[in-house]
Design an enzyme around this catalytic site. Structure first.
Site, short mmCIF file in Angstrom:
data_model
loop_
_atom_site.label_atom_id
_atom_site.label_comp_id
_atom_site.label_asym_id
_atom_site.label_seq_id
_atom_site.Cartn_x
_atom_site.Cartn_y
_atom_site.Cartn_z
N ASN A 16 -7.88 29.57 -104.53
CA ASN A 16 -7.67 29.85 -103.11
C ASN A 16 -7.06 31.24 -102.93
OD1 ASN A 16 -8.36 27.55 -101.21
ND2 ASN A 16 -7.31 26.47 -102.84
N ASN A 103 -0.92 26.37 -94.77
CA ASN A 103 -1.15 25.62 -96.01
C ASN A 103 -2.59 25.13 -96.05
OD1 ASN A 103 -0.50 24.21 -98.47
ND2 ASN A 103 -0.51 22.31 -97.27
N HIS A 105 -4.95 22.08 -97.58
CA HIS A 105 -4.85 20.73 -98.15
C HIS A 105 -6.25 20.18 -98.40
CE1 HIS A 105 -2.93 16.88 -98.99
NE2 HIS A 105 -3.92 16.32 -98.31
N GLU A 175 -12.40 24.60 -99.01
CA GLU A 175 -11.06 25.17 -98.84
C GLU A 175 -11.11 26.69 -98.78
OE1 GLU A 175 -9.25 22.07 -102.02
OE2 GLU A 175 -7.93 23.72 -101.47
#
Ligand code: GRF
Length: 202
Positions: A16, A103, A105, A175
């Site tokens: 990421n 964030n 997840h 993501e």
């Protein structure tokens, strides 16, 4: 638009982080700079990624509030990205960067979120639930665990022959896409992005 200095916090491989680095280097997030990478674990591959791209990087193993805040201030950080960071941020940091912490997840929150839902466990729980759709969520960070305002979600199918590993791989791709979108919005709006979108399963 003024330069928006990002700190990316990691605990592992950093795919990421790599997605954010690549997006910034390719001008997909025009006014952003990955100014600092912080890991709470020594020797993780994410730190190698930072070194390869000439990005300042430090290891802060303990949840040392003062050290974290001093480090963030010393790099003039405007916003924080939690990219596989497996530690709870101290409330003082959440307060200092209110609405400026994102964030990522690996599930469609609010399902499969909260205490104990991290890494491969999330995907095992999704498979055990029999859900046919999973996905990823980019959200703002508050003082709860995975409870902050949802910004962007992306759905992916759960296939009949999926293992937790094959599902994890598919979710990770989602993501990378939505984290960059969420970071782009935070940088362009100089913080406090509103809920943006839920992208349906392809
Ligand atoms: C990602 O699935 C993230 O959602 C979770 O931990 C994983 C980290 O992956 N919290 P990477 O280190 O970014 O590759």
């Amino acid at each position: 638009m003024s330069l928006f200095n990002l700190a990316v916090l990691i605990s592992g491989s950093g795919t990421n982080l790599q997605a954010v680095i690549d997006a910034v280097e390719n001008d997909a997030v025009p006014n952003a700079k990955v100014a600092l990478v912080i890991s709470n674990r020594i020797g993780v591959y994410g730190l190698e990624r930072a070194k390869k791209h000439g990005i300042s990087n430090v290891v802060i193993e303990k949840n040392d509030t003062k050290l974290l805040l001093d480090t963030l201030n010393s790099y003039k950080i405007n916003g924080i990205v939690l990219a596989g960071y497996l530690s709870i941020l101290p409330p003082e940091v959440v307060e200092a960067y209110n609405n400026k912490i994102i964030n990522i997840h690996p599930a469609l929150l609010p399902k499969f979120g909260g205490k104990g839902f991290y890494g491969i466990r999330v995907h095992q729980a999704v498979l055990e639930s029999g859900d046919t759709v999973s996905g990823a969520t980019a959200h703002l960070v508050d003082n709860g665990i995975d409870t902050g305002k949802i910004l962007i979600q992306k759905e992916v199918p759960v296939l009949p022959d999926d293992t937790a590993e094959s599902l994890q791989k598919r979710v990770l791709e989602a993501e990378h896409i939505i984290l960059v979108e969420a970071v782009k919005i935070m940088c362009q709006r100089d913080g406090s992005p509103d809920k943006v979108s839920i992208e349906p399963s392809p």
